[in-house]
Design a protein around this motif. Structure first.
Motif, PDB file in Angstrom:
ATOM      1  N   THR A 170      -8.755  -2.181   0.203  1.00 56.39           N
ATOM      2  CA  THR A 170      -8.516  -3.702   0.342  1.00 56.39           C
ATOM      3  C   THR A 170      -7.348  -4.044   0.728  1.00 56.39           C
ATOM      4  O   THR A 170      -7.256  -5.663   1.033  1.00 56.39           O
ATOM      5  N   CYS A 171      -6.125  -3.504   0.585  1.00 57.26           N
ATOM      6  CA  CYS A 171      -4.958  -4.161   0.889  1.00 57.26           C
ATOM      7  C   CYS A 171      -4.042  -2.836   1.167  1.00 57.26           C
ATOM      8  O   CYS A 171      -4.050  -1.893   1.171  1.00 57.26           O
ATOM      9  N   HIS A 205      -1.398  -1.767  -0.296  1.00 50.66           N
ATOM     10  CA  HIS A 205      -1.299  -0.900  -1.401  1.00 50.66           C
ATOM     11  C   HIS A 205      -2.238   0.316  -1.514  1.00 50.66           C
ATOM     12  O   HIS A 205      -1.627   1.390  -1.662  1.00 50.66           O
ATOM     13  N   CYS A 206      -3.315  -0.004  -1.031  1.00 47.28           N
ATOM     14  CA  CYS A 206      -4.355   1.110  -0.840  1.00 47.28           C
ATOM     15  C   CYS A 206      -4.174   1.946   0.048  1.00 47.28           C
ATOM     16  O   CYS A 206      -4.114   3.112   0.224  1.00 47.28           O
ATOM     17  N   SER A 263      -1.175   4.130  -0.880  1.00 49.99           N
ATOM     18  CA  SER A 263      -1.692   5.174  -1.799  1.00 49.99           C
ATOM     19  C   SER A 263      -2.457   6.469  -1.106  1.00 49.99           C
ATOM     20  O   SER A 263      -2.133   7.639  -1.303  1.00 49.99           O
ATOM     21  N   ALA A 296      -6.085   9.371  -4.796  1.00 50.11           N
ATOM     22  CA  ALA A 296      -5.907   8.129  -4.609  1.00 50.11           C
ATOM     23  C   ALA A 296      -6.633   6.943  -4.941  1.00 50.11           C
ATOM     24  O   ALA A 296      -6.649   5.729  -5.360  1.00 50.11           O
ATOM     25  N   TYR A 308     -10.256   6.569  -3.841  1.00 50.69           N
ATOM     26  CA  TYR A 308     -11.030   6.047  -2.987  1.00 50.69           C
ATOM     27  C   TYR A 308     -11.905   7.196  -2.526  1.00 50.69           C
ATOM     28  O   TYR A 308     -11.885   8.272  -3.011  1.00 50.69           O
ATOM     29  N   THR A 352      -6.279  -8.214  -4.455  1.00 50.97           N
ATOM     30  CA  THR A 352      -7.722  -7.728  -4.015  1.00 50.97           C
ATOM     31  C   THR A 352      -8.005  -6.480  -4.740  1.00 50.97           C
ATOM     32  O   THR A 352      -9.233  -5.814  -4.759  1.00 50.97           O
ATOM     33  N   CYS A 353      -6.900  -6.031  -5.386  1.00 49.39           N
ATOM     34  CA  CYS A 353      -7.336  -4.729  -6.129  1.00 49.39           C
ATOM     35  C   CYS A 353      -6.328  -4.232  -7.228  1.00 49.39           C
ATOM     36  O   CYS A 353      -5.502  -5.046  -7.660  1.00 49.39           O
ATOM     37  N   HIS A 406      -4.001  -2.415  -7.490  1.00 45.70           N
ATOM     38  CA  HIS A 406      -2.355  -2.328  -7.233  1.00 45.70           C
ATOM     39  C   HIS A 406      -1.707  -3.647  -7.109  1.00 45.70           C
ATOM     40  O   HIS A 406      -0.488  -3.670  -7.551  1.00 45.70           O
ATOM     41  N   CYS A 407      -2.562  -4.524  -6.591  1.00 46.68           N
ATOM     42  CA  CYS A 407      -2.092  -6.009  -6.570  1.00 46.68           C
ATOM     43  C   CYS A 407      -1.678  -6.438  -7.975  1.00 46.68           C
ATOM     44  O   CYS A 407      -0.791  -7.041  -8.418  1.00 46.68           O
ATOM     45  N   SER A 421       1.496  -5.038  -9.240  1.00 45.46           N
ATOM     46  CA  SER A 421       2.489  -5.614  -8.541  1.00 45.46           C
ATOM     47  C   SER A 421       3.218  -6.743  -9.426  1.00 45.46           C
ATOM     48  O   SER A 421       4.208  -6.885  -9.496  1.00 45.46           O
ATOM     49  N   TYR A 429       2.231 -12.228  -3.190  1.00 46.48           N
ATOM     50  CA  TYR A 429       1.239 -13.210  -3.478  1.00 46.48           C
ATOM     51  C   TYR A 429       1.983 -14.549  -3.566  1.00 46.48           C
ATOM     52  O   TYR A 429       2.867 -15.147  -3.721  1.00 46.48           O
TER      53      TYR A 429
END
Lengths: 67, 67
Positions: free
Chosen positions: A13-14, A16-17, A20, A62, A64, B13-14, B16-17, B20, B64
């Protein structure tokens, strides 16, 4: 000699994904290039020999899935 | 004595966000508790004195915005 294979990763989704997935795949042995595109989910891996099972495991590590 | 303030963060969105934002806010001085909820964007910060400008800066540092 190298081989390039392309996969579709679902669930990113972003950025960061993307980071990873890129990191986990890069940790596989002998990887020459990894490209991950958030918008499409496209994962492109180049190595002397690309192992589908290893790529799948890295993607799952990761957090996913391959589509 | 401590103070708790709540904000809304947009753009997460996830997980990881969430991580952070949590990490950046925790790096502010004197933070006693931070809670971030992905689904709602709710950011709750507890500290002896919560500085809105510092919280906003931490959220922006994470990439963000406060809504």
């Amino acid at each position: 000699m190298s081989e390039t294979r392309t996969y579709i990763v679902s669930g990113m989704t972003c950025g960061h994904c993307v980071a990873s997935v890129t990191e986990e795949v890069q940790e596989l042995g002998g990887i020459q290039a990894v490209d991950v595109v958030l918008e499409t989910g496209l994962l492109t891996v180049t190595a002397p020999s690309v192992d589908d099972d290893a790529v799948r495991a890295a993607v799952e590590e990761a957090g996913y899935q391959l589509a």
